[in-house]
Scaffold this motif. Structure first.
Motif, PDB file in Angstrom:
ATOM      1  N   GLU A   1      -1.826  10.537 -10.690  1.00 51.36           N
ATOM      2  CA  GLU A   1      -1.878  10.225  -9.272  1.00 51.36           C
ATOM      3  C   GLU A   1      -3.240   9.633  -8.936  1.00 51.36           C
ATOM      4  O   GLU A   1      -4.268  10.187  -9.306  1.00 51.36           O
ATOM      5  CB  GLU A   1      -1.628  11.493  -8.462  1.00 51.36           C
ATOM      6  N   LEU A   2      -3.224   8.466  -8.292  1.00 53.02           N
ATOM      7  CA  LEU A   2      -4.476   7.858  -7.841  1.00 53.02           C
ATOM      8  C   LEU A   2      -4.551   8.009  -6.338  1.00 53.02           C
ATOM      9  O   LEU A   2      -3.570   7.739  -5.637  1.00 53.02           O
ATOM     10  CB  LEU A   2      -4.519   6.377  -8.217  1.00 53.02           C
ATOM     11  N   LYS A   3      -5.716   8.470  -5.873  1.00 50.89           N
ATOM     12  CA  LYS A   3      -5.857   8.692  -4.421  1.00 50.89           C
ATOM     13  C   LYS A   3      -7.075   7.948  -3.924  1.00 50.89           C
ATOM     14  O   LYS A   3      -8.203   8.253  -4.301  1.00 50.89           O
ATOM     15  CB  LYS A   3      -6.027  10.186  -4.140  1.00 50.89           C
ATOM     16  N   GLY A   4      -6.844   6.955  -3.101  1.00 53.86           N
ATOM     17  CA  GLY A   4      -7.935   6.218  -2.461  1.00 53.86           C
ATOM     18  C   GLY A   4      -8.939   5.639  -3.435  1.00 53.86           C
ATOM     19  O   GLY A   4     -10.142   5.697  -3.198  1.00 53.86           O
ATOM     20  N   VAL A   5      -8.445   5.079  -4.547  1.00 55.35           N
ATOM     21  CA  VAL A   5      -9.366   4.573  -5.571  1.00 55.35           C
ATOM     22  C   VAL A   5      -9.974   3.229  -5.139  1.00 55.35           C
ATOM     23  O   VAL A   5      -9.259   2.291  -4.800  1.00 55.35           O
ATOM     24  CB  VAL A   5      -8.641   4.426  -6.922  1.00 55.35           C
TER      25      VAL A   5
ATOM     26  N   VAL B   1      -6.760   2.252  -3.426  1.00 59.36           N
ATOM     27  CA  VAL B   1      -5.451   2.215  -4.083  1.00 59.36           C
ATOM     28  C   VAL B   1      -4.857   3.615  -4.170  1.00 59.36           C
ATOM     29  O   VAL B   1      -5.488   4.540  -4.676  1.00 59.36           O
ATOM     30  CB  VAL B   1      -5.576   1.606  -5.502  1.00 59.36           C
ATOM     31  N   ASP B   2      -3.664   3.765  -3.656  1.00 62.63           N
ATOM     32  CA  ASP B   2      -2.894   4.998  -3.812  1.00 62.63           C
ATOM     33  C   ASP B   2      -1.682   4.685  -4.671  1.00 62.63           C
ATOM     34  O   ASP B   2      -0.988   3.700  -4.414  1.00 62.63           O
ATOM     35  CB  ASP B   2      -2.391   5.513  -2.456  1.00 62.63           C
ATOM     36  N   LEU B   3      -1.456   5.509  -5.694  1.00 66.51           N
ATOM     37  CA  LEU B   3      -0.339   5.224  -6.590  1.00 66.51           C
ATOM     38  C   LEU B   3      -0.021   6.498  -7.347  1.00 66.51           C
ATOM     39  O   LEU B   3      -0.921   7.242  -7.716  1.00 66.51           O
ATOM     40  CB  LEU B   3      -0.766   4.128  -7.583  1.00 66.51           C
ATOM     41  N   TYR B   4       1.247   6.791  -7.517  1.00 64.70           N
ATOM     42  CA  TYR B   4       1.558   7.870  -8.453  1.00 64.70           C
ATOM     43  C   TYR B   4       2.505   7.359  -9.518  1.00 64.70           C
ATOM     44  O   TYR B   4       3.276   6.418  -9.297  1.00 64.70           O
ATOM     45  CB  TYR B   4       2.116   9.113  -7.739  1.00 64.70           C
TER      46      TYR B   4
ATOM     47  N   GLU C   1      -9.959   9.422  -6.348  1.00 64.00           N
ATOM     48  CA  GLU C   1      -9.655  10.394  -7.387  1.00 64.00           C
ATOM     49  C   GLU C   1      -8.558   9.887  -8.306  1.00 64.00           C
ATOM     50  O   GLU C   1      -7.655   9.178  -7.867  1.00 64.00           O
ATOM     51  CB  GLU C   1      -9.118  11.676  -6.744  1.00 64.00           C
ATOM     52  N   VAL C   2      -8.658  10.262  -9.586  1.00 70.31           N
ATOM     53  CA  VAL C   2      -7.568  10.030 -10.522  1.00 70.31           C
ATOM     54  C   VAL C   2      -7.145  11.397 -11.044  1.00 70.31           C
ATOM     55  O   VAL C   2      -7.931  12.103 -11.663  1.00 70.31           O
ATOM     56  CB  VAL C   2      -8.018   9.136 -11.693  1.00 70.31           C
TER      57      VAL C   2
END
Lengths: 261, 379
Positions: free
Chosen positions: B9-13, B26-29, B63-64
């Motif tokens: 899960e990527l949060k606000g990268v 970037v937000d992505l799961y 965060e990753v």
């Protein structure tokens, strides 16, 4: 047309022959004289290996040979390690800083030997390090290192930058990646650099002369013998040095030739 | 089978290189066993995003998470992730076998589930041979990697990564250097491998066809932002903005105004559509696929125009047709795909059925680069 072509070919050939003759006749004469029975340079009285035999019986020359080899081997080993690590470090730096360092490393290669020799001697005297075989080795390390550096740098530049990352990706720590992937990958450059450094060490006179005390290498022996009047043993010694260095350089050229294929 | 568990899960990268920001928030799961493709033009940040997941770059902020745990600061060699690099990055000083065995050799016998060094060697041989079989390179063990073709090197690079049984395999444009036919073969093989092994694949490419063929999920990127995430069909049929529409497949993109629900005006003509919820008189991008424009008789179409060029594309003809809005020769060029050919100079009519007209909000940020060919040359 045909005649013109032939004439220009002949001209080219003559020119090349002249250049080569100019460069190599002195050495050929010296090699020939090293096999001359007579001590005189003026007459040829027959072929002999006596001067070579005498060479190997001379304690002074054998001692100088040992010094030469010791200095060359130790200096080559140390400068190969320093030069290789330095090249890897500079390669990893951002380009601005690396450029400054690369240019700084070029300088010692272009500085006249006499300047390098005198300044190193001054430094040792200033630091109260007595001149010995060890100061000579340190001096050799100093002038050998750039040769290793500049043999390794191109290999690093050619290397796929992902190789290091691939090693990390597969589980190597950075140190392991260096040993298992980077060094093997650039090893042709390291070997070429080491051979060059060894050659430079073998035939150095000026810097060794200023940075050693009683320990003399072969080049220094030839120089001091020449001042007392040259004996044919010196021709023999010079011939052997020429052949050794020629062989090393051929090896270096052959290696770089093979790599470029 | 894709599982519902969020593996990564990527949060606000965000990522900055000096003054340039290459990734924006970037937000992505990514779910377990998913085949996800990061798709976008070069410079869109897709490779940087992949390198952040692999641990080769650190995010500037954000965060990753890996199985819910923060991975920031964990180096690549401690992640259960392996990578297939763009230029393969095979070790030329090792032969094919030793390249594949490289990762396993670094492990302790216990990590491979055996006790002694001898057993470790046997276990490695077993796994390497299984991989060679999987990538159809049996018999190449002793070959030098230099002696292999591009396609073969690619297979070895894939085997070298997969043999470590990673949770996630990252692939950075792995087929970019192969010729078209080989690329198509490898696409199918990679997809088959992924399904067989049940490993999560994160795949980076700029080739939209490749993305549509292989992926469970596609994240379309541009200007350091994710433009749209969805399954291939959803992204193709319902692009969220003009950039996605243009990048995925070919499109005609026209400026339009939404008059009311289900009614849009563009090229001075009102069209029925099936989109609702826009503001009255909101300016919009109208996207129409070339295959969705039907050529009809010259005076019965919704728009009429003249064929300016025809190219034969194999299955269909690609025709450029200039409409007549704004005076002769001033109209907009429409790209039309049709199986019947109209000679250059023919006057034709064009018709578009309502559900083939896709209405999109105008992109709000400059980064999203609305790609429009309005044809209005008022300058």
């Amino acid at each position: 047309m045909v005649r013109n072509k032939r004439a220009s070919k002949a001209l080219k050939g003559t020119y090349l022959a002249l250049v080569l003759a100019f460069l190599y006749i002195p050495i050929v004469v010296m090699i020939a004289l090293s096999f001359n029975k007579s001590v005189s340079r003026a007459e040829w009285t027959g072929f002999t290996f006596d001067w070579y035999a005498k060479l190997f019986q001379s304690k002074q020359i054998m001692a100088a040979l040992r010094v030469t080899l010791e200095v060359a081997v130790v200096a080559t080993a140390v400068s190969t390690v320093i030069g290789t690590l330095g090249a890897i470090g500079m390669h990893a730096m951002n380009t601005g800083m690396a450029n400054v360092l690369v240019n700084l490393s070029y300088l010692p290669m272009t500085t006249p030997d006499i300047v390098t020799g005198v300044s190193l001697m001054l430094m040792f005297v200033f630091a109260k390090v007595p001149l010995s075989k060890w100061t000579m080795i340190m001096a050799h390390i100093a002038f050998d290192t750039p040769y290793v550096l500049f043999s390794v740098m191109p290999k690093l530049r050619q290397m796929n930058p992902n190789l290091y990352e691939a090693a990390l990706d597969l589980g190597c720590s950075p140190m392991k990646a260096l040993g298992k992937v980077i060094v093997p990958e650039i090893s042709p450059g390291i070997v070429t650099g080491a051979l060059l450094a060894f050659t430079m060490s073998l035939d150095d006179f000026v810097i060794s002369y200023f940075t050693s005390n009683t320990d003399q290498n072969l080049a220094m022996i030839v120089y001091s013998a020449a001042r007392r009047g040259v004996e044919p043993t010196m021709y023999a010694l010079s011939t052997l040095m020429f052949v050794a260095i020629m062989a090393l350089l051929l090896l270096v050229n052959r290696r770089s030739g093979l790599e470029n294929m | 089978m894709i599982q519902d568990m969020r593996l990564i899960e990527l949060k606000g990268v965000c990522k900055n290189f000096g003054d340039t920001q290459v990734l924006h928030d970037v937000d992505l799961y990514i779910r377990k066993c998913e085949f996800i493709t990061l798709l976008g033009p070069s410079g869109c940040g897709k490779t940087t995003l992949l390198r952040i997941i692999g641990g080769f770059e650190m995010p500037s902020s954000g965060e990753v998470l890996f199985e819910g745990k923060d991975m920031t600061g964990i180096p690549p060699y401690k992640r259960r992730i392996n990578t297939v690099f763009q230029k393969y990055a095979l070790f030329n000083h090792l032969n094919v076998y030793d390249n594949i065995a490289f990762g396993l050799n670094l492990k302790t016998p216990e990590q491979l589930g055996v006790q002694t060094k001898k057993e470790k060697k046997e276990e490695i041989a077993r796994r390497v041979n299984r991989m060679l079989k999987l990538v159809k390179m049996e018999g190449y063990e002793k070959r030098s990697t230099n002696a292999l073709s591009g396609g073969q090197q690619q297979r070895i690079a894939i085997a070298r990564a997969l043999v470590n049984e990673p949770e996630v395999l990252l692939l950075d444009e792995p087929l970019g250097a192969l010729d078209l036919k080989l690329r198509k073969e490898m696409q199918l093989e990679l997809k088959a491998m992924q399904q067989q092994l049940g490993i999560t694949f994160i795949y980076v490419t700029h080739d939209q066809e490749e993305a549509l063929t292989m992926s469970d999920t596609i994240a379309v990127m541009n200007g350091g932002r994710i433009q749209q995430i969805g399954d291939p069909k959803g992204i193709y049929d319902e692009p969220k903005n003009a950039f996605v529409a243009d990048f995925i497949g070919e499109s005609n993109i026209v400026d339009g105004v939404m008059l009311q629900d289900d009614l849009v005006k563009f090229r001075d003509t009102e069209f029925q559509c099936v989109d609702e919820g826009f503001d009255t008189n909101e300016p919009v991008d109208v996207v129409i696929r070339p295959e969705d424009i039907m050529i009809v008789g010259e005076d019965v179409g919704m728009l009429s125009g003249t064929v300016e060029s025809v190219i034969f594309k194999g299955v269909h003809y690609e025709m450029m047709i200039r409409d007549e809005i704004g005076g002769e020769g001033q109209g907009m060029l429409w790209k039309v795909h049709s199986t019947t050919m109209q000679p250059v100079g023919t006057r034709v009519g064009m018709t578009i059925v309502p559900y083939n007209i896709h209405i999109m909000h105008k992109a709000k940020t400059a980064d999203a680069e609305p790609v429009s060919e309005t044809g209005d040359k008022e300058a």
